[in-house]
Design an enzyme around this catalytic site. Sequence first.
Site, PDB file in Angstrom:
ATOM      1  N   PHE B 122       0.859  -1.184   0.000  1.00 35.66           N
ATOM      2  CA  PHE B 122       0.000   0.000   0.000  1.00 35.66           C
ATOM      3  C   PHE B 122       0.893   1.231   0.000  1.00 35.66           C
ATOM      4  CE2 PHE B 122      -4.560   1.038   1.254  1.00 35.66           C
ATOM      5  CZ  PHE B 122      -5.128   0.031   0.519  1.00 35.66           C
ATOM      6  N   GLN B 235      -7.908  14.582   4.468  1.00 33.25           N
ATOM      7  CA  GLN B 235      -7.342  13.769   3.395  1.00 33.25           C
ATOM      8  C   GLN B 235      -8.290  13.643   2.210  1.00 33.25           C
ATOM      9  OE1 GLN B 235      -6.540   9.259   3.776  1.00 33.25           O
ATOM     10  NE2 GLN B 235      -4.522  10.181   3.556  1.00 33.25           N
ATOM     11  N   HIS B 237      -8.704  11.493  -0.907  1.00 36.91           N
ATOM     12  CA  HIS B 237      -8.207  10.243  -1.472  1.00 36.91           C
ATOM     13  C   HIS B 237      -8.083  10.446  -2.970  1.00 36.91           C
ATOM     14  CE1 HIS B 237      -7.918   6.017  -2.524  1.00 36.91           C
ATOM     15  NE2 HIS B 237      -7.903   5.676  -1.257  1.00 36.91           N
ATOM     16  N   LEU B 251     -15.536   5.535  -3.190  1.00 35.07           N
ATOM     17  CA  LEU B 251     -14.127   5.162  -3.158  1.00 35.07           C
ATOM     18  C   LEU B 251     -13.750   4.036  -4.116  1.00 35.07           C
ATOM     19  CD1 LEU B 251     -11.636   6.057  -1.511  1.00 35.07           C
ATOM     20  CD2 LEU B 251     -11.834   3.865  -0.365  1.00 35.07           C
ATOM     21  N   GLU B 254      -7.378   1.907  -2.671  1.00 33.13           N
ATOM     22  CA  GLU B 254      -5.958   1.992  -3.007  1.00 33.13           C
ATOM     23  C   GLU B 254      -5.392   0.610  -3.325  1.00 33.13           C
ATOM     24  OE1 GLU B 254      -3.821   4.615  -0.420  1.00 33.13           O
ATOM     25  OE2 GLU B 254      -1.947   3.528  -0.700  1.00 33.13           O
ATOM     26  N   ARG B 285      -0.929   9.472  -0.361  1.00 30.15           N
ATOM     27  CA  ARG B 285      -2.189   9.929  -0.941  1.00 30.15           C
ATOM     28  C   ARG B 285      -2.189  11.409  -1.279  1.00 30.15           C
ATOM     29  NH1 ARG B 285      -6.502   6.429   2.699  1.00 30.15           N
ATOM     30  NH2 ARG B 285      -6.008   4.492   1.640  1.00 30.15           N
ATOM     31  N   HIS B 350     -12.070  12.211   2.023  1.00 29.08           N
ATOM     32  CA  HIS B 350     -12.087  10.828   2.489  1.00 29.08           C
ATOM     33  C   HIS B 350     -11.908  10.660   3.985  1.00 29.08           C
ATOM     34  CE1 HIS B 350     -11.515   6.547   2.231  1.00 29.08           C
ATOM     35  NE2 HIS B 350     -10.274   6.601   2.673  1.00 29.08           N
ATOM     36  N   ARG B 385      -2.488  10.613   6.497  1.00 29.61           N
ATOM     37  CA  ARG B 385      -2.585   9.231   6.953  1.00 29.61           C
ATOM     38  C   ARG B 385      -2.172   8.267   5.846  1.00 29.61           C
ATOM     39  NH1 ARG B 385      -6.648   4.972   6.627  1.00 29.61           N
ATOM     40  NH2 ARG B 385      -7.944   6.315   5.353  1.00 29.61           N
TER      41      ARG B 385
HETATM   42  C1  FAD Z   1     -14.834   3.717   1.522  1.00 31.57           C
HETATM   43  C2  FAD Z   1     -13.789   3.725   2.591  1.00 31.57           C
HETATM   44  C3  FAD Z   1     -12.764   2.786   2.572  1.00 31.57           C
HETATM   45  C4  FAD Z   1     -11.788   2.778   3.570  1.00 31.57           C
HETATM   46  N1  FAD Z   1     -10.809   1.826   3.533  1.00 31.57           N
HETATM   47  C5  FAD Z   1      -9.894   1.781   4.540  1.00 31.57           C
HETATM   48  C6  FAD Z   1      -8.895   0.762   4.571  1.00 31.57           C
HETATM   49  O1  FAD Z   1      -8.830  -0.104   3.704  1.00 31.57           O
HETATM   50  N2  FAD Z   1      -8.014   0.747   5.586  1.00 31.57           N
HETATM   51  C7  FAD Z   1      -8.059   1.667   6.583  1.00 31.57           C
HETATM   52  O2  FAD Z   1      -7.244   1.590   7.485  1.00 31.57           O
HETATM   53  N3  FAD Z   1      -9.000   2.646   6.581  1.00 31.57           N
HETATM   54  C8  FAD Z   1      -9.913   2.723   5.584  1.00 31.57           C
HETATM   55  N4  FAD Z   1     -10.865   3.716   5.594  1.00 31.57           N
HETATM   56  C9  FAD Z   1     -10.966   4.590   6.739  1.00 31.57           C
HETATM   57  C10 FAD Z   1     -11.642   3.868   7.875  1.00 31.57           C
HETATM   58  O3  FAD Z   1     -12.601   2.978   7.380  1.00 31.57           O
HETATM   59  C11 FAD Z   1     -12.338   4.816   8.817  1.00 31.57           C
HETATM   60  O4  FAD Z   1     -11.489   5.843   9.156  1.00 31.57           O
HETATM   61  C12 FAD Z   1     -12.721   4.073  10.078  1.00 31.57           C
HETATM   62  O5  FAD Z   1     -13.524   2.968   9.757  1.00 31.57           O
HETATM   63  C13 FAD Z   1     -13.416   4.945  11.092  1.00 31.57           C
HETATM   64  O6  FAD Z   1     -13.799   4.125  12.172  1.00 31.57           O
HETATM   65  P1  FAD Z   1     -14.390   4.723  13.506  1.00 31.57           P
HETATM   66  O7  FAD Z   1     -14.581   3.587  14.424  1.00 31.57           O
HETATM   67  O8  FAD Z   1     -13.559   5.864  13.943  1.00 31.57           O
HETATM   68  O9  FAD Z   1     -15.777   5.331  13.049  1.00 31.57           O
HETATM   69  P2  FAD Z   1     -17.003   4.682  12.216  1.00 31.57           P
HETATM   70  O10 FAD Z   1     -16.772   3.302  11.818  1.00 31.57           O
HETATM   71  O11 FAD Z   1     -17.377   5.647  11.187  1.00 31.57           O
HETATM   72  O12 FAD Z   1     -18.125   4.695  13.281  1.00 31.57           O
HETATM   73  C14 FAD Z   1     -18.702   5.895  13.724  1.00 31.57           C
HETATM   74  C15 FAD Z   1     -19.856   5.547  14.590  1.00 31.57           C
HETATM   75  O13 FAD Z   1     -20.284   6.690  15.310  1.00 31.57           O
HETATM   76  C16 FAD Z   1     -21.683   6.765  15.256  1.00 31.57           C
HETATM   77  N5  FAD Z   1     -22.088   8.147  15.463  1.00 31.57           N
HETATM   78  C17 FAD Z   1     -21.651   9.250  14.805  1.00 31.57           C
HETATM   79  N6  FAD Z   1     -22.265  10.330  15.292  1.00 31.57           N
HETATM   80  C18 FAD Z   1     -23.102   9.913  16.269  1.00 31.57           C
HETATM   81  C19 FAD Z   1     -24.023  10.569  17.143  1.00 31.57           C
HETATM   82  N7  FAD Z   1     -24.215  11.881  17.092  1.00 31.57           N
HETATM   83  N8  FAD Z   1     -24.730   9.815  17.995  1.00 31.57           N
HETATM   84  C20 FAD Z   1     -24.563   8.472  18.043  1.00 31.57           C
HETATM   85  N9  FAD Z   1     -23.705   7.814  17.271  1.00 31.57           N
HETATM   86  C21 FAD Z   1     -22.988   8.535  16.381  1.00 31.57           C
HETATM   87  C22 FAD Z   1     -22.031   6.205  13.917  1.00 31.57           C
HETATM   88  O14 FAD Z   1     -23.366   5.794  13.882  1.00 31.57           O
HETATM   89  C23 FAD Z   1     -21.068   5.041  13.834  1.00 31.57           C
HETATM   90  O15 FAD Z   1     -21.578   3.931  14.496  1.00 31.57           O
HETATM   91  C24 FAD Z   1     -11.840   3.739   4.592  1.00 31.57           C
HETATM   92  C25 FAD Z   1     -12.866   4.677   4.605  1.00 31.57           C
HETATM   93  C26 FAD Z   1     -13.831   4.687   3.613  1.00 31.57           C
HETATM   94  C27 FAD Z   1     -14.892   5.721   3.652  1.00 31.57           C
END
Ligand code: FAD
Lengths: 247, 571
Positions: B122, B235, B237, B251, B254, B285, B350, B385
């Site tokens: 990556f 970021q 992407h 998306l 990558e 990126r 992203h 990142r």
């Molecule tokens: C399409 C895509 C592909 C990606 N691929 C990769 C990858 O291959 N490798 C990598 O390392 N990263 C990747 N990323 C980045 C990574 O997926 C995210 O940064 C990461 O999943 C975020 O996780 P989190 O637990 O911080 O939040 P999330 O998984 O987004 O969870 C947020 C949670 O908070 C809750 N929430 C938000 N606001 C409130 C509120 N006001 N009240 C109650 N609940 C709330 C939501 O409902 C959700 O449950 C990718 C991102 C995207 C968009």
Amino acid sequence: MSDAIFKIFRGDRGGGKLVEYQVPIAPGMVVLDALHYIQAHQAPDLAVRWNCKAGKCGSCSAEVNGRPRLTCKTRMDALPLNEPITVQPMKSFPIIRDLVTDVSWNYRVNRKIPPFTPRADVEWKMGQRDVDRVQEFRKCIECFLCQDVCHVLRDHDKGEQFGGPRFFVRIAGLEMHPLDRLSRTDLLKNEMGIGLCNITKCCTEVCPEDIHITDNAIIPLKERVVDDYYDPVRWFLRKIKRQPKDK
Amino acid sequence: MNEKFETHEHDVLIIGAGGAGLRAAIEALGQGATVAVVCKSLLGKAHTVMAEGGIAAAMANVDQADDWRTHFRDTMRGGKFLNNWRMAHIHAHESPERVRELEQWGALFDRTSSGDILQRAFGGHTFKRLCHVGDRTGLEMIRTLQDRGVNLGIDVYMECAVTRLLKDGERVSGALAYWRETGRFVVFKAKSIVIATGGIGKAWRITSNSWEYTGDGMALAYDAGAELMDMEFVQFHPTGMVWPPGVQGILVTEAVRGEGGVLRNKDGERFMERYDPDKMELSTRDVVARAIYTEVREGRGTEHGGAYLDISHRPAEYVKRKLPSMYHQFRELADVDITEGPMEVGPTCHYMMGGIRVEAETAQTTVPGLFAAGEAAAGLHGANRLGGNSLSDLLVFGRRAGLSAAEHAKQSGQVTIEAQDVLEATREMLEPFERPAGESPYDIHRDLQETMHNYVGIFRNEDDLKKGLSELDSLKARAEDVRVEGSRLFNPGWHLARDLKAMLTVSEAVALSALERQESRGAHSRIDYPNYNEGWSKQNNIIARGEHGMQLKQRSTEEMPAELQRILEGQ
Ligand SMILES: Cc1cc2nc3c(=O)[nH]c(=O)nc-3n(C[C@H](O)[C@H](O)[C@H](O)COP(=O)(O)OP(=O)(O)OC[C@H]3O[C@@H](n4cnc5c(N)ncnc54)[C@H](O)[C@@H]3O)c2cc1C
Ligand code: SF4
Ligand code: SF4
Ligand code: FES
């Protein structure tokens, strides 16, 4: 470009009706785009679930022209546009509002399933070939379209006795995990009612992840149940072929 | 108090059910705390489910030379040395253990020929480091965590949105939320709160992010008095879909480049040769996104304003096996068969490197009892990142946040919630229904996205940022008068009216910080200050709520110990 006519269910537990909306068509548009257009311009309170808009999260399920579909993957140019497109909530689940249904029953069923339980002292080595088969089941995005279409739930409302195809897929993923040691045949037979499935394959047809639900999950699980319950010889053969599983 | 409202009491309240929130919940529960997890969508639908490419962890299953030192160095280099080195250190050390743990909880990664977890290349990672499951790694991760959490007994409140944090003096004591299904309010009382709400991409027009990414957690923490950090680092992407219009921004992982995908402009030129001849498509990126953007701006873009990304030189079967969801995504949504021809791609908003400022070891914010982890927290990634470093971040710091939150709860006495605060928070939510006239939240949101896209995008300059800030002021005024139609039952317009406030708060923080940083570093590119500035190399921008609105100050990064310094200087 021309317009499309939509008839969308609007209503809640107390009842509702199909309401007509007109939406301009853009190239490559999907039904979820149209729903968003309606929210932004005509009905700001239209209740819809979605997250990824790319067929990865399984949130946007509904019935488009009577067929259970992911609205984010249903292209408008694949639908007949000379007649209105109807969009209705999944029929097998109680309605909350508009296209949003109460799917909490699924989460309750899921809780009955004993988790992955590795054999003692395993070395964490697995071949891709053994993993392939299980990875198919783990592709499930929990859209619950298979649950929606299955007649045991849809027409016979047997949610108390029957787990539904989604959870057969999940159990298959655990049962066939190369390092799992539990047997879940009791659960399948008794609480999940796998015997009620008569292999109509409707679930497989609607699965957006192309999981071969019936052939690869349900039928092998049914065989395991039969083996464990009714056929001592095959049960014995399987025991020596497979690693033994705790009951 | 609060007899009027449904109330739940737990030791630890976790806001967010993505990777970070669920990992925190599992850990807090393991410490004997009672745990509630609240999320806006159904369980299992958080952003984490969409992650594709993989989890970065120096397991050395494929490239034996890899170890935590190289991962640490890659992360710091990718972040242009603005990272909190303590976090980068912990992260590089602990990721392999966190991945192994996932496997022991039932996750099934792709395998090497010797039966270990397979790792792929990556951008910015020296070695093949990303543990993956085809291109659906996030799904595997969230399902594993969710099943484990539910099995252990966390209480999940789904489709329940937190609108305000409640305090007992200086410390947090709970939160007000509402059930999306019924529109009714619910009060959570807790000794510790973990914010794991993810990012902010929905403030931009073209984004890979879902409706959930409205910066709620950052705004909630800011309102409660916590500090935000590095907010200028957003970021973009390099590869989002550009056509058809409905999928713009979605998306393209990558992993396509990781598996050998090549970028070309409309003249067929492999233009990365001009931007980063060594790493080419696997440059970081920020570099690749700017390269594509520049190609398009200078007239070498594709028909729909992007670049070509081509993987069709690889065998079709290989592409379908390693990138199945990309194959389907393009075939079904864009009528393109990626085993036969190129995809059209362009930058998409992203990921948020900035966020709530936390202590590295404990995930503790500047407000007692309040913790943050995952994309909502800042520090690990610095100015940019690396792909794959988010999923590992969620596991490593989600776990630490859960641990600290449980410990904090154990040591702390009872908390109280003021009835007055609850009433005020509910009143704020109901106002948009009561206005006889006012604007639709959808219109304000559209204009906000336009503003951020035009003035606070990939390339920035002083004039644009100032214009952006003044636009934000008028948007804030418009949002004060937002009006909502319909009932309180599952009403997305009502919900958006609340989300708008959070988006406006974080947008202002981004624009202010971007204006202040007069240099270009990582994801922050100033046309008027195109180079690094030594003076900024050890300064983080910090945002906090002041008496007269948003306050900005700088904070120096901590000096790194000599032995880590030496690692950075190595090859
Ligand atoms: C399409 C895509 C592909 C990606 N691929 C990769 C990858 O291959 N490798 C990598 O390392 N990263 C990747 N990323 C980045 C990574 O997926 C995210 O940064 C990461 O999943 C975020 O996780 P989190 O637990 O911080 O939040 P999330 O998984 O987004 O969870 C947020 C949670 O908070 C809750 N929430 C938000 N606001 C409130 C509120 N006001 N009240 C109650 N609940 C709330 C939501 O409902 C959700 O449950 C990718 C991102 C995207 C968009
Ligand atoms: S095959 Fe079985 S589970 Fe699937 S739809 Fe038919 S009856 Fe239901
Ligand atoms: S098995 Fe297929 S149809 Fe059923 S819930 Fe999973 S993805 Fe949906
Ligand atoms: S929105 Fe995620 S599957 Fe349709």
